[in-house]
Scaffold this motif. Structure first.
Motif, PDB file in Angstrom:
ATOM      1  N   THR A 128       0.794  -1.255   0.049  1.00  0.00           N
ATOM      2  CA  THR A 128       0.168   0.104  -0.067  1.00  0.00           C
ATOM      3  C   THR A 128       0.926   1.145   0.076  1.00  0.00           C
ATOM      4  N   ALA A 129       1.891   1.448   0.794  1.00  0.00           N
ATOM      5  CA  ALA A 129       2.755   2.289   0.829  1.00  0.00           C
ATOM      6  C   ALA A 129       3.600   2.594  -0.439  1.00  0.00           C
ATOM      7  N   ALA A 130       3.883   1.434  -1.178  1.00  0.00           N
ATOM      8  CA  ALA A 130       4.234   1.812  -2.580  1.00  0.00           C
ATOM      9  C   ALA A 130       3.527   2.275  -3.769  1.00  0.00           C
ATOM     10  N   ALA A 131       1.972   1.677  -3.335  1.00  0.00           N
ATOM     11  CA  ALA A 131       0.813   2.024  -4.315  1.00  0.00           C
ATOM     12  C   ALA A 131       0.994   3.756  -4.188  1.00  0.00           C
ATOM     13  N   ILE A 132       0.650   3.881  -3.088  1.00  0.00           N
ATOM     14  CA  ILE A 132       0.372   5.487  -2.683  1.00  0.00           C
ATOM     15  C   ILE A 132       1.633   6.247  -3.022  1.00  0.00           C
ATOM     16  N   ALA A 133       2.758   6.050  -2.779  1.00  0.00           N
ATOM     17  CA  ALA A 133       3.992   6.767  -3.334  1.00  0.00           C
ATOM     18  C   ALA A 133       4.261   6.814  -4.682  1.00  0.00           C
TER      19      ALA A 133
END
Length: 370
Positions: A128-133
């Motif tokens: 999720t962090a990679a998707a948002i970033a």
């Protein structure tokens, strides 16, 4: 051993994938109308363990109720759980609210803009962090979910077990070499779309896939072997007895404790077999459990009534680590009774309260055996 492509081949893959995404990607999805980090975040959390078509109406309703991070941070938990009702895995939305509260400082929302910093928020893992970033802040980091595991495993014939935690780092490193530095968000979303269309787990259609020329497993007919995934440990079987008690005042419902499974949801009384016997593996007779439940109802709720099984067939409800077999017992009171705990609720009153999926299955079972 993974043989990485040449820079030229990587460039060609990016171009081929993104051209396809520009023409055929699912850009009409409501959360893809902009790159707002809040929209990306909510959609990605909802999409965990849930199909896209199921998520769309939930997402739209959620955004109407909680249009901003501030609205999510300050929402009453019961309203939040009701909005999430039916999606399951309710720790997701509880963690979302805690993360929203982390984001709001002095009335302003302060978003971390890197994967590493986003992972510090409650409930936000590497994917999720990679998707948002990547989508909201254009950081070139690979978002590794089930689709990415499947796509990358077949492209490079990666035989590492994806159930092992250390394998994620391997796929992350491969994905980071492939990702387009100018369009990282579109690249990650294209991989998601590819994994849910031409490169699905079953009934895949690699012959018509836009990246079939890059698919090593397709080239030698071994797609069925990828990704490699060891079998999960079977869920633990737990027997439950749900009690539907009616009186002139309505149905007996209670709010679950603040901690544990189904925390803060409303259900009919639920008793686990382990509350009646120290050996959950021992053989048990339904008649004995009915009698035991009647005794507990008197002790816990102050209700004395005769119960009978609605059916000997149990309701099955599966969690990630538990498999529930629920038998519904019914009883009726002709007069109003003050209960020690719980509340009498009419159908219209209980419809406004958050109920877990297992309670919905109990309602369905009751309707089927009228």
């Amino acid at each position: 051993m993974i043989t990485m492509w040449t820079d030229e081949k990587i460039h060609q893959f990016r171009k081929t994938l993104l051209n396809w995404y520009d023409q055929a990607g699912r850009k009409n999805l409501p959360w893809r109308q902009d790159q707002d980090p809040y929209h990306v975040w909510v959609s990605e959390i909802m999409l965990q363990q849930t199909q896209v078509n199921t998520v769309i109406p939930y997402y739209q309703r959620f955004m109407t109720l909680f249009p901003t991070v501030e609205a999510l941070a300050s929402a009453p938990e019961e309203q939040l759980l009701k909005a999430w009702e039916g999606l399951g895995y309710y720790s997701r939305v509880r963690n979302m609210q805690k993360a929203a509260q982390q984001l709001v400082t002095d009335g302003r929302v302060e978003w971390p803009q890197t994967m590493k910093e986003l992972e510090k928020l409650k409930g936000i893992g590497p994917y999720t962090a990679a998707a948002i970033a990547s989508i909201a802040f254009l950081e070139p980091v690979a978002a590794i979910d089930g689709n990415a595991f499947r796509v990358l495993a077949r492209l490079f014939k990666i035989d590492a077990d994806i159930r092992l935690p250390r394998t994620r780092q391997l796929f992350f490193e491969v994905g980071n070499q492939l990702i387009d530095p100018k369009r990282p968000g579109d690249f990650n979303q294209a991989i998601m779309d590819l994994g849910s269309s031409y490169m699905t787990a079953k009934n895949y259609d690699s012959e018509h896939s836009p990246v079939k020329a890059f698919n090593a497993a397709y080239q030698d007919g071994t797609e069925d072997f990828y990704p490699v995934k060891s079998k999960a440990r079977p869920a633990r079987l737990i027997h439950y007895f749900a009690v539907r008690i009616t009186s002139p005042s309505g149905y007996l419902f209670e709010k679950r404790p603040k901690q544990g499974l189904l925390a803060n949801f409303w259900t009919m009384p639920l008793y686990a077999l382990t509350e009646f016997t120290e050996d959950p593996e021992a053989d048990w007779q339904l008649a004995e459990m009915v009698t035991a439940t009647e005794k507990r109802l008197k002790m816990d709720y102050g209700i004395q009534t005769t119960l009978k099984p609605l059916s000997e067939k149990a309701i099955t409800h599966v969690y990630s680590h538990q498999k529930w077999q629920v038998i519904v017992l019914t009883g009726t009171l002709d007069t109003e009774v003050d209960v020690k705990r719980g509340q009498w609720q009419t159908l219209s009153e209980i419809a406004k309260k958050p109920q877990p999926k297992v309670q919905e299955k109990i309602w369905q079972h009751l309707r089927a055996h009228k």
